[in-house]
Design a protein around this motif. Structure first.
Motif, PDB file in Angstrom:
ATOM      1  N   GLU A  42       0.825  -1.214   0.000  1.00  0.00           N
ATOM      2  CA  GLU A  42       0.000   0.000   0.000  1.00  0.00           C
ATOM      3  C   GLU A  42       0.857   1.261   0.000  1.00  0.00           C
ATOM      4  OE1 GLU A  42      -2.735   0.497   3.254  1.00  0.00           O
ATOM      5  OE2 GLU A  42      -3.711   2.191   2.279  1.00  0.00           O
ATOM      6  N   SER A  43       1.946   1.210   0.751  1.00  0.00           N
ATOM      7  CA  SER A  43       2.798   2.396   0.839  1.00  0.00           C
ATOM      8  C   SER A  43       4.057   2.271  -0.015  1.00  0.00           C
ATOM      9  CB  SER A  43       3.190   2.642   2.297  1.00  0.00           C
ATOM     10  OG  SER A  43       3.728   1.468   2.869  1.00  0.00           O
ATOM     11  N   ASP A  44       4.224   1.137  -0.679  1.00  0.00           N
ATOM     12  CA  ASP A  44       5.444   0.866  -1.465  1.00  0.00           C
ATOM     13  C   ASP A  44       6.672   1.131  -0.596  1.00  0.00           C
ATOM     14  OD1 ASP A  44       6.686  -0.019  -3.773  1.00  0.00           O
ATOM     15  OD2 ASP A  44       6.909   1.985  -4.615  1.00  0.00           O
ATOM     16  N   HIS A  45       6.691   0.449   0.525  1.00  0.00           N
ATOM     17  CA  HIS A  45       7.692   0.726   1.563  1.00  0.00           C
ATOM     18  C   HIS A  45       8.270  -0.587   2.075  1.00  0.00           C
ATOM     19  CE1 HIS A  45       9.311   3.261   4.860  1.00  0.00           C
ATOM     20  NE2 HIS A  45       9.153   2.183   5.609  1.00  0.00           N
TER      21      HIS A  45
ATOM     22  N   GLU B  72      -8.443   7.700  -1.415  1.00  0.00           N
ATOM     23  CA  GLU B  72      -7.265   6.823  -1.489  1.00  0.00           C
ATOM     24  C   GLU B  72      -6.401   6.909  -0.231  1.00  0.00           C
ATOM     25  OE1 GLU B  72      -8.135   9.084  -3.638  1.00  0.00           O
ATOM     26  OE2 GLU B  72      -8.444   8.124  -5.586  1.00  0.00           O
ATOM     27  N   THR B  75      -6.410   5.706   5.220  1.00  0.00           N
ATOM     28  CA  THR B  75      -5.542   4.613   5.657  1.00  0.00           C
ATOM     29  C   THR B  75      -4.916   4.976   6.991  1.00  0.00           C
ATOM     30  OG1 THR B  75      -3.538   3.365   5.095  1.00  0.00           O
ATOM     31  CG2 THR B  75      -3.614   5.637   4.362  1.00  0.00           C
ATOM     32  N   ASP B  77      -1.830   3.853   7.428  1.00  0.00           N
ATOM     33  CA  ASP B  77      -0.428   3.605   7.092  1.00  0.00           C
ATOM     34  C   ASP B  77       0.350   4.924   7.069  1.00  0.00           C
ATOM     35  OD1 ASP B  77       2.020   3.011   5.864  1.00  0.00           O
ATOM     36  OD2 ASP B  77       1.135   1.443   4.619  1.00  0.00           O
ATOM     37  N   LYS B  80       2.516   5.618   4.037  1.00  0.00           N
ATOM     38  CA  LYS B  80       1.800   6.077   2.844  1.00  0.00           C
ATOM     39  C   LYS B  80       1.434   7.553   2.996  1.00  0.00           C
ATOM     40  CE  LYS B  80      -2.126   5.184  -0.170  1.00  0.00           C
ATOM     41  NZ  LYS B  80      -3.246   4.280  -0.507  1.00  0.00           N
TER      42      LYS B  80
END
Lengths: 114, 153
Positions: A42-45, B72, B75, B77, B80
């Protein structure tokens, strides 16, 4: 670039960068450590947990790891910027083991980091 | 779409308007202080994480000039959210290594669901010293993430 597309080669270069940093910051090449990691889509982490045996200056080691990561990816700062690291000390080898808290939903890349 | 209005445009969440988010993070911060004063460390710490999340969402709305949070970005996160705040490069600047280290500790606490563990389990789920350690990652005057956000214009 999504990290996902080249996780295997990224993980190898990350592992080598961490190894170089540990060697720089620990007195002996035999300093024992284990590296665990997960890729979060989701965070490309990439999150890393570095378990290390004995006393090491956390901040110096943390700084060294990111210096090595920037050196490993000189033309793509997005990659080191998309890596997180926490350092956990263990007092003996028996305490070195799987990191207990990885969420099942994320992609465990620990095997790629060895 | 104007900043500060009630968000209802396509792609944003009316329940997460900038106006509400801005009030909410300050409310959660006060509630966290009250819980801490009462000795309820687990929920106090959990609220600090919610504060951080909501504050990042507030920053995102301002940076993107939206009156509500994009769908989007609904979240928890942190890794992110930070990418949309305009602060990602600054956080990763080599001059901010200590700050980034604090950030990584907080982000991993959420990523690994430790936050859920603290919130959903009895107060003993928080290990001795853990509250103080994480509060330092938030509030250390030099390297704390919350302190950093509070210093920003």
């Amino acid at each position: 670039m999504a990290l996902k597309t080249s996780l295997r080669s990224l993980a190898k270069r990350i592992a080598l960068a961490v190894q170089a940093a540990v060697r720089r910051e620990s007195e002996a090449l035999t300093k024992k450590y284990r590296l665990f990691g997960t890729y979060e889509a989701e965070s490309d982490h990439i999150s890393l947990v570095l378990q290390i045996l004995g006393d090491v200056d956390d901040l110096r080691l943390y700084t060294a790891v990111f210096e090595e990561l920037r050196r490993a990816f000189p033309h793509d700062p997005f990659i080191p910027n998309s890596v997180g690291l926490v350092i956990r000390h263990v007092s003996n080898e028996d305490e070195m083991g799987a990191f207990a808290y990885w969420p099942e939903a994320e992609e465990d890349i620990s095997h790629l980091l060895q | 779409m104007s900043v500060g209005g009630k968000g209802s445009s396509a792609g944003t969440l009316p329940d997460a308007s900038l106006v509400d988010l801005e009030v909410a993070w300050a409310d959660r911060e006060r509630e966290a202080s009250t819980l801490h004063a009462g000795g309820h460390l687990s929920m106090s710490l959990a609220l600090r994480f919610y504060c951080l999340e909501i504050r990042l969402k507030t920053i995102i709305c301002k940076v993107l000039k939206l009156d509500a949070l994009p769908r989007e970005l609904m979240t928890h996160d942190l890794n992110k959210l930070i990418k949309y705040t305009g602060l990602f490069a600054l956080l990763n600047d080599p001059s901010n290594t200590s700050l980034k280290r604090s950030w990584d500790e907080l982000a991993l606490f959420v990523t690994t669901h430790r936050l859920d563990g603290v919130r959903d389990k009895p107060e003993g789920a928080l290990k001795p010293g853990e509250y103080a350690a994480y509060i330092r990652f938030f509030d250390d005057p030099k390297d704390g993430v919350w302190s950093w956000l509070s210093r920003l214009p």
